[in-house]
Scaffold this active site. Structure first.
Site, PDB file in Angstrom:
ATOM      1  N   LYS A 106      57.132  71.130 -66.581  1.00  0.00           N
ATOM      2  CA  LYS A 106      58.188  72.124 -66.410  1.00  0.00           C
ATOM      3  C   LYS A 106      57.696  73.502 -66.859  1.00  0.00           C
ATOM      4  O   LYS A 106      57.224  73.661 -67.979  1.00  0.00           O
ATOM      5  CB  LYS A 106      59.418  71.713 -67.213  1.00  0.00           C
ATOM      6  CG  LYS A 106      59.963  70.341 -66.814  1.00  0.00           C
ATOM      7  CD  LYS A 106      61.053  69.863 -67.748  1.00  0.00           C
ATOM      8  CE  LYS A 106      60.528  69.600 -69.143  1.00  0.00           C
ATOM      9  NZ  LYS A 106      61.514  68.965 -70.030  1.00  0.00           N
TER      10      LYS A 106
ATOM     11  N   THR B 137      71.255  77.201 -72.738  1.00  0.00           N
ATOM     12  CA  THR B 137      70.091  76.396 -72.335  1.00  0.00           C
ATOM     13  C   THR B 137      69.843  75.211 -73.266  1.00  0.00           C
ATOM     14  O   THR B 137      68.827  74.534 -73.141  1.00  0.00           O
ATOM     15  CB  THR B 137      68.829  77.278 -72.322  1.00  0.00           C
ATOM     16  OG1 THR B 137      68.658  77.885 -73.618  1.00  0.00           O
ATOM     17  CG2 THR B 137      68.932  78.375 -71.269  1.00  0.00           C
TER      18      THR B 137
ATOM     19  N   GLY C 168      69.563  71.754 -74.518  1.00  0.00           N
ATOM     20  CA  GLY C 168      69.545  70.433 -73.911  1.00  0.00           C
ATOM     21  C   GLY C 168      69.093  70.394 -72.467  1.00  0.00           C
ATOM     22  O   GLY C 168      69.271  69.372 -71.794  1.00  0.00           O
ATOM     23  N   THR C 169      68.459  71.460 -71.970  1.00  0.00           N
ATOM     24  CA  THR C 169      68.046  71.457 -70.567  1.00  0.00           C
ATOM     25  C   THR C 169      67.020  70.365 -70.286  1.00  0.00           C
ATOM     26  O   THR C 169      67.087  69.675 -69.258  1.00  0.00           O
ATOM     27  CB  THR C 169      67.475  72.824 -70.154  1.00  0.00           C
ATOM     28  OG1 THR C 169      66.476  73.222 -71.103  1.00  0.00           O
ATOM     29  CG2 THR C 169      68.555  73.881 -70.106  1.00  0.00           C
ATOM     30  N   GLY C 170      66.052  70.190 -71.184  1.00  0.00           N
ATOM     31  CA  GLY C 170      65.031  69.166 -70.973  1.00  0.00           C
ATOM     32  C   GLY C 170      65.614  67.767 -71.013  1.00  0.00           C
ATOM     33  O   GLY C 170      65.266  66.914 -70.186  1.00  0.00           O
ATOM     34  N   CYS C 171      66.507  67.523 -71.962  1.00  0.00           N
ATOM     35  CA  CYS C 171      67.171  66.217 -72.049  1.00  0.00           C
ATOM     36  C   CYS C 171      67.959  65.940 -70.782  1.00  0.00           C
ATOM     37  O   CYS C 171      67.936  64.825 -70.240  1.00  0.00           O
ATOM     38  CB  CYS C 171      68.130  66.187 -73.237  1.00  0.00           C
ATOM     39  SG  CYS C 171      67.387  66.497 -74.851  1.00  0.00           S
TER      40      CYS C 171
END
Length: 274
Positions: A176, A208, A210-213
């Protein structure tokens, strides 16, 4: 089975924007029944993390074994595992894929910049977990830590790093590029068939958390639906669908007004309005 089932193995976020809480919301939003194994308790909010309390590795293993003894899990998402012992225990249990395809989000640093994993645990992810991973979803700093190289600074550097991560064992890698800035958010997907870029307009927002989770759990949810239908996941179209879901959640996040730091994305955008 009549419902697709996904499992999140991750830490808890009391503010609800990341970790187990974000994963279960994402599973539900995408029509998948969510199950969860906790690896850590955190004291955190939208401004940062003040404490981490790890769950003993043996009890993480017991949670997994007890769940798999009763529930058919179609896909598993791994988030914050915290300690090397927990990483190794999770890798041991998942070695024979009792929970279907494994999507691993190697959570090492929170959006706020707080470090969430020890150096020994990074080594365990590299040597024990990546070989049992179907899709690895690191961000730029996490990819650099796993490869022990300098972080990528341009989009052109993403593909070589994604390919290098692929050589460590996962079936596919989604690197990412959100940390790179610019008008577009560019991710690259590396598989045995080559490298593909996926782009979305960058959302101008501070929501933003928790975007990866959210992205990794969306991928696990979609993979679970594929597995229930008797198909193995084709990661390229699933990445596009997961990114579309995250894009809508990012665009609606600021309307929630939760917290005074990096607010959460809106996992149920389109279902209810803030």
């Amino acid at each position: 089975m009549t419902a697709a089932v996904a499992l999140s193995v991750a830490g808890s976020d009391p503010s609800g924007g990341a970790g187990i809480q974000a994963d279960l919301k994402t599973f539900s939003a995408l029509g998948v029944y969510g199950t969860a194994v906790l690896t850590a308790l955190t004291a955190q909010n939208t401004r940062g993390v003040t404490g981490v309390h790890a769950v003993p590795a043996g009890f993480v293993g017991e949670q997994l074994a007890t769940l798999f003894a009763d529930v058919t899990v179609h896909a598993t998402k791994l988030g914050m595992l915290g300690t090397a012992d927990v990483v190794r225990e999770v890798a041991r249990v998942l070695a024979h894929r009792p929970g279907g395809p494994v999507v691993c989000d190697p959570v090492m640093v929170a959006t706020s910049g707080d470090r969430l994993i020890s150096a020994e645990a990074v080594d365990a992810v590299r040597t024990d977990l990546l070989p049992v991973t179907d899709l690895l979803t690191p961000n730029v700093p996490e990819a650099a830590a796993l490869l022990d190289v300098a972080p990528a600074t341009t989009v052109q550097e993403l593909a070589p790093q994604a390919t290098a991560l692929l050589a460590l064992g996962p079936v596919a890698v989604l690197l990412k590029g959100g940390h790179l800035g610019g008008g577009e958010s560019v991710d690259v997907l590396a598989t045995a068939g080559g490298v593909l870029e996926t782009r979305r307009p960058r959302v101008d927002t501070t929501s933003t958390h928790g975007t990866g989770c959210t992205l990794s759990s969306a991928l696990a949810a979609l993979a679970a639906r594929e597995r229930l239908a008797g198909r193995e996941p084709d990661w390229s179209p699933l990445v596009d669908r997961a990114r579309d879901y995250l894009q809508a959640a990012l665009e609606a996040g600021s309307a929630l007004g939760v917290g005074s730091g990096h607010g959460p994305v809106h996992h149920f955008a389109g279902w209810w309005e803030a």
